[in-house]
Design an enzyme around this catalytic site. Structure first.
Site, PDB file in Angstrom:
ATOM      1  N   GLY A 263     -15.223 -27.501  -1.747  1.00  0.00           N
ATOM      2  CA  GLY A 263     -14.465 -27.681  -0.517  1.00  0.00           C
ATOM      3  C   GLY A 263     -14.892 -28.969   0.157  1.00  0.00           C
TER       4      GLY A 263
ATOM      5  N   GLN B 271     -16.351 -34.532   7.201  1.00  0.00           N
ATOM      6  CA  GLN B 271     -17.446 -34.986   6.330  1.00  0.00           C
ATOM      7  C   GLN B 271     -17.260 -36.424   5.848  1.00  0.00           C
ATOM      8  OE1 GLN B 271     -17.082 -31.176   3.945  1.00  0.00           O
ATOM      9  NE2 GLN B 271     -19.260 -31.602   3.677  1.00  0.00           N
TER      10      GLN B 271
ATOM     11  N   CYS C  23     -23.978 -27.328   1.041  1.00  0.00           N
ATOM     12  CA  CYS C  23     -23.037 -28.217   1.720  1.00  0.00           C
ATOM     13  C   CYS C  23     -23.278 -29.633   1.242  1.00  0.00           C
ATOM     14  CB  CYS C  23     -23.228 -28.131   3.233  1.00  0.00           C
ATOM     15  SG  CYS C  23     -22.104 -29.194   4.157  1.00  0.00           S
ATOM     16  N   LEU C  24     -22.208 -30.331   0.948  1.00  0.00           N
ATOM     17  CA  LEU C  24     -22.327 -31.721   0.493  1.00  0.00           C
ATOM     18  C   LEU C  24     -22.940 -32.611   1.578  1.00  0.00           C
ATOM     19  CD1 LEU C  24     -18.870 -32.021  -1.293  1.00  0.00           C
ATOM     20  CD2 LEU C  24     -21.117 -31.794  -2.388  1.00  0.00           C
TER      21      LEU C  24
ATOM     22  N   HIS D 188     -16.420 -21.957   6.030  1.00  0.00           N
ATOM     23  CA  HIS D 188     -17.381 -23.077   6.049  1.00  0.00           C
ATOM     24  C   HIS D 188     -16.666 -24.389   6.417  1.00  0.00           C
ATOM     25  CE1 HIS D 188     -20.854 -25.310   3.900  1.00  0.00           C
ATOM     26  NE2 HIS D 188     -19.936 -26.239   4.020  1.00  0.00           N
ATOM     27  N   GLU D 189     -15.476 -24.590   5.859  1.00  0.00           N
ATOM     28  CA  GLU D 189     -14.736 -25.841   6.132  1.00  0.00           C
ATOM     29  C   GLU D 189     -14.195 -25.870   7.555  1.00  0.00           C
ATOM     30  OE1 GLU D 189     -15.430 -27.864   4.037  1.00  0.00           O
ATOM     31  OE2 GLU D 189     -15.812 -26.602   2.300  1.00  0.00           O
TER      32      GLU D 189
ATOM     33  N   HIS E 142     -16.798 -26.995   9.858  1.00  0.00           N
ATOM     34  CA  HIS E 142     -16.969 -28.461   9.883  1.00  0.00           C
ATOM     35  C   HIS E 142     -16.013 -29.101  10.894  1.00  0.00           C
ATOM     36  CE1 HIS E 142     -19.850 -29.538   6.766  1.00  0.00           C
ATOM     37  NE2 HIS E 142     -19.224 -28.844   5.830  1.00  0.00           N
TER      38      HIS E 142
HETATM   39  O1  GNR Z   1     -19.559 -27.288  -2.719  1.00  0.00           O
HETATM   40  C1  GNR Z   1     -19.771 -26.439  -1.849  1.00  0.00           C
HETATM   41  N1  GNR Z   1     -20.212 -25.212  -2.209  1.00  0.00           N
HETATM   42  C2  GNR Z   1     -20.300 -24.132  -1.343  1.00  0.00           C
HETATM   43  C3  GNR Z   1     -20.999 -23.017  -1.782  1.00  0.00           C
HETATM   44  C4  GNR Z   1     -21.111 -21.910  -0.966  1.00  0.00           C
HETATM   45  C5  GNR Z   1     -20.505 -21.908   0.266  1.00  0.00           C
HETATM   46  C6  GNR Z   1     -19.808 -23.007   0.713  1.00  0.00           C
HETATM   47  C7  GNR Z   1     -19.696 -24.115  -0.089  1.00  0.00           C
HETATM   48  S1  GNR Z   1     -18.798 -25.497   0.467  1.00  0.00           S
HETATM   49  C8  GNR Z   1     -19.592 -26.784  -0.419  1.00  0.00           C
HETATM   50  C9  GNR Z   1     -18.860 -28.098  -0.212  1.00  0.00           C
HETATM   51  C10 GNR Z   1     -18.946 -28.488   1.246  1.00  0.00           C
HETATM   52  O2  GNR Z   1     -19.918 -28.925   1.769  1.00  0.00           O
HETATM   53  N2  GNR Z   1     -17.877 -28.280   1.957  1.00  0.00           N
HETATM   54  O3  GNR Z   1     -17.900 -28.547   3.274  1.00  0.00           O
HETATM   55 NI    NI Z   2     -19.964 -28.345   3.904  1.00  0.00          NI
END
Ligand code: GNR
Ligand code: NI
Length: 167
Positions: free
Chosen positions: A46, A51, A91-92, A133-134, A137
């Site tokens: 995601g 980001q 999270c990236l 999660h997104e 952000h």
């Molecule tokens: O790549 C991602 N893996 C992930 C694993 C578990 C819960 C959420 C994520 S999102 C993350 C990519 C990211 O940072 N998206 O904002």
């Molecule tokens: Ni993230």
């Protein structure tokens, strides 16, 4: 298409609240294409526009293992949630950190597509976690915000140190 640079915690720009998209134009289409390219390259499941330092309410997601389930959501809103689930998240923007977070298990999200059409999507499991999660952000929130102050302090220090060493 272009790869965009991903901001890393504790960059204050990750705390920006994104504003809704009002123009469904070529610029939006290019943003979404670049977000997919950046997410797949990372690789991640995601990515939120926040980001890559674009403060508009746009997310892309693909929880498949073979890039077969790309989804883009513009102005996403949770309209219903139920249950609770714990999952280990990464999270990236918080590289190398993996911690368990509790979120809603099942969600219904309403969003627009790149041409402005509204749709609703029901999700559970990893897809539901990823969408929540997104959306966080877009509101300037990171998964580490759900952890204890002690853990948050340790994570901040570790990433600050890595960024000092990287320059
Ligand atoms: O790549 C991602 N893996 C992930 C694993 C578990 C819960 C959420 C994520 S999102 C993350 C990519 C990211 O940072 N998206 O904002
Ligand atoms: Ni993230």
């Amino acid at each position: 298409m272009a790869l965009r640079q991903i901001l890393h915690h504790p960059d204050p720009r990750l705390r920006t609240r994104a504003t809704p998209v009002t123009r469904f134009d070529d610029e939006l289409a290019v943003l979404i294409e670049d977000m997919f390219e950046t997410m797949y390259d990372a690789p991640g499941i995601g990515l939120a526009a926040t980001q890559i330092n674009v403060h508009r309410r746009v997310i892309v997601v693909d929880v498949s293992t073979d890039r077969s389930a790309p989804l883009h959501l513009v102005n996403p809103e949770l309209v219903e949630t139920s249950g609770e689930e714990e999952m280990e998240e990464g999270c990236l923007s918080v590289p190398g950190i993996f911690e368990t977070v509790r979120r809603a298990e099942c969600i219904r999200v309403r969003a627009r597509n790149r041409t402005g059409q509204t749709f609703e999507l029901d999700a559970d499991g990893l897809l539901a976690v990823c969408i929540q999660h997104e959306i966080d952000h877009l509101d300037g929130k990171l998964f580490v915000d759900y952890l204890s102050q002690l853990k948050q302090g340790r994570i901040r220090k570790k990433l600050e140190k890595e960024q000092r060493l990287a320059v």
